[in-house]
Design a protein around this motif. Structure first.
Motif, PDB file in Angstrom:
ATOM      1  N   THR A  46      -2.788  34.009 -12.775  1.00  0.00           N
ATOM      2  CA  THR A  46      -1.610  33.826 -11.927  1.00  0.00           C
ATOM      3  C   THR A  46      -0.622  34.979 -12.072  1.00  0.00           C
ATOM      4  O   THR A  46       0.475  34.923 -11.556  1.00  0.00           O
ATOM      5  CB  THR A  46      -0.901  32.512 -12.300  1.00  0.00           C
TER       6      THR A  46
ATOM      7  N   ARG B  23      12.257  34.536   3.637  1.00  0.00           N
ATOM      8  CA  ARG B  23      10.845  34.166   3.773  1.00  0.00           C
ATOM      9  C   ARG B  23      10.142  35.264   4.569  1.00  0.00           C
ATOM     10  O   ARG B  23      10.312  35.350   5.778  1.00  0.00           O
ATOM     11  CB  ARG B  23      10.682  32.820   4.484  1.00  0.00           C
TER      12      ARG B  23
ATOM     13  N   LEU C 117       8.663  38.433  -1.625  1.00  0.00           N
ATOM     14  CA  LEU C 117       7.216  38.511  -1.813  1.00  0.00           C
ATOM     15  C   LEU C 117       6.857  38.313  -3.279  1.00  0.00           C
ATOM     16  O   LEU C 117       5.895  37.618  -3.618  1.00  0.00           O
ATOM     17  CB  LEU C 117       6.685  39.862  -1.328  1.00  0.00           C
TER      18      LEU C 117
ATOM     19  N   ARG D 241       7.953  34.441  -4.227  1.00  0.00           N
ATOM     20  CA  ARG D 241       7.247  33.352  -3.543  1.00  0.00           C
ATOM     21  C   ARG D 241       5.736  33.506  -3.570  1.00  0.00           C
ATOM     22  O   ARG D 241       5.007  32.518  -3.622  1.00  0.00           O
ATOM     23  CB  ARG D 241       7.718  33.257  -2.082  1.00  0.00           C
ATOM     24  N   GLU D 242       5.271  34.762  -3.470  1.00  0.00           N
ATOM     25  CA  GLU D 242       3.843  34.998  -3.306  1.00  0.00           C
ATOM     26  C   GLU D 242       3.196  35.654  -4.527  1.00  0.00           C
ATOM     27  O   GLU D 242       1.979  35.825  -4.545  1.00  0.00           O
ATOM     28  CB  GLU D 242       3.604  35.901  -2.083  1.00  0.00           C
ATOM     29  N   ARG D 243       3.999  36.043  -5.492  1.00  0.00           N
ATOM     30  CA  ARG D 243       3.523  36.803  -6.647  1.00  0.00           C
ATOM     31  C   ARG D 243       2.797  38.074  -6.206  1.00  0.00           C
ATOM     32  O   ARG D 243       1.798  38.490  -6.785  1.00  0.00           O
ATOM     33  CB  ARG D 243       2.647  35.946  -7.563  1.00  0.00           C
ATOM     34  N   LEU D 244       3.333  38.665  -5.163  1.00  0.00           N
ATOM     35  CA  LEU D 244       2.834  39.933  -4.636  1.00  0.00           C
ATOM     36  C   LEU D 244       3.926  40.970  -4.844  1.00  0.00           C
ATOM     37  O   LEU D 244       4.968  40.944  -4.175  1.00  0.00           O
ATOM     38  CB  LEU D 244       2.491  39.807  -3.147  1.00  0.00           C
TER      39      LEU D 244
ATOM     40  N   ARG E 236      -0.757  41.446   0.873  1.00  0.00           N
ATOM     41  CA  ARG E 236      -2.054  40.994   0.366  1.00  0.00           C
ATOM     42  C   ARG E 236      -3.105  42.092   0.518  1.00  0.00           C
ATOM     43  O   ARG E 236      -3.935  42.299  -0.375  1.00  0.00           O
ATOM     44  CB  ARG E 236      -2.483  39.733   1.105  1.00  0.00           C
TER      45      ARG E 236
ATOM     46  N   ARG F 187       3.645  39.557   4.758  1.00  0.00           N
ATOM     47  CA  ARG F 187       2.823  38.953   3.697  1.00  0.00           C
ATOM     48  C   ARG F 187       1.400  39.481   3.766  1.00  0.00           C
ATOM     49  O   ARG F 187       0.779  39.774   2.738  1.00  0.00           O
ATOM     50  CB  ARG F 187       2.808  37.426   3.827  1.00  0.00           C
TER      51      ARG F 187
END
Length: 244
Positions: free
Chosen positions: A4, A220, A34, A37-40, A230, A226
């Motif tokens: 994670t 967001r 990012l 929320r997205e761990r990006l 990715r 997003r």
């Protein structure tokens, strides 16, 4: 056991950063969202358009994002960065001016339309690929219809979307030639005018005349942003020989 940990990727933000361009002021908040929320995690570097003229300016990055804010101080620099991303398979996002110049680069270097121009930077040119819009989209919000089976539809997750614009110029001529050479126009407004483009076969190449940076309040990230993050993370993992 699932990993994670946040994954970091390097992204080049190509454009002439200005506090007067709303999209530019939104980007730091979008990057923070990012990560949260997205761990990006995108390690972002602003590359002014003049600096982008160097052949290796964006080489080695995991993504190239050509941001709004045209006319750019160096059109040549922006076109060079787009060409590098296209030819080297670097994930690419072009928004507003980035969309317009992605089409211009493709026309010049793939289609052989070396004399087509952008009316904003070369208004006296005889052959304009990017022309003044019949109705300015500055401050406009409109529906975009997405082509079935396209990357755009996959990213946005629907057949249509309502997006915000801030532009006065768009593509009109030579679109059939661009299509014939492999560009896919995957989003259009309700009158059929092109609003999104992509390159099938590329790792991730998506561009829009609208500005996803302006969606909501910036807390967001828009699905396109997003998706770029990715794709950048996958590119970084591949470069390091790690599982995507």
């Amino acid at each position: 056991m699932t990993n994670t940990a946040a994954r970091t990727a390097r992204v080049a933000l190509v454009g002439d950063r200005s506090p007067n361009v709303v999209a530019h002021t939104r980007i730091p908040r979008l990057l923070d969202a990012l990560a949260e929320r997205e761990r990006l995690v995108l390690d972002a570097y602003w590359i002014p358009s003049e600096d982008a003229e160097a052949a290796d300016a964006v080489h080695g990055f995991d993504a190239v994002w050509v941001v709004p804010g045209s006319p750019y101080r160096s059109q040549a620099g922006v076109l060079t960065a787009i060409r590098t991303a296209r030819e080297e398979g670097i994930p690419f996002l072009g928004t507003c001016g980035g969309f317009q110049h992605a089409l211009l680069e493709f026309a010049h270097n793939v289609c052989g339309l070396t004399r087509v121009a952008h009316a904003e930077s070369d208004p006296e040119a005889e052959d304009l690929l990017i022309e003044p819009l019949a109705c300015s989209l500055v401050g406009h919000e409109g529906t975009v219809v997405l082509e079935a089976g396209s990357l755009a539809q996959s990213v946005l997750g629907s057949e249509r979307t309502v997006e915000r614009y801030f532009c006065k110029y768009g593509p009109s001529r030579h679109l059939d030639t661009l299509r014939a050479h492999g560009m896919r126009f995957s989003g259009a407004d309700e009158d059929g005018h092109v609003r999104m483009a992509e390159l099938p076969g590329h790792s991730f190449f998506l561009a829009s005349l609208f500005q996803p940076e302006l969606a909501g309040d910036g807390s967001r990230p828009h699905p396109m942003i997003r998706a770029l993050a990715r794709a950048a993370a996958a590119h970084a993992a591949q470069a390091e020989g790690q599982p995507v």
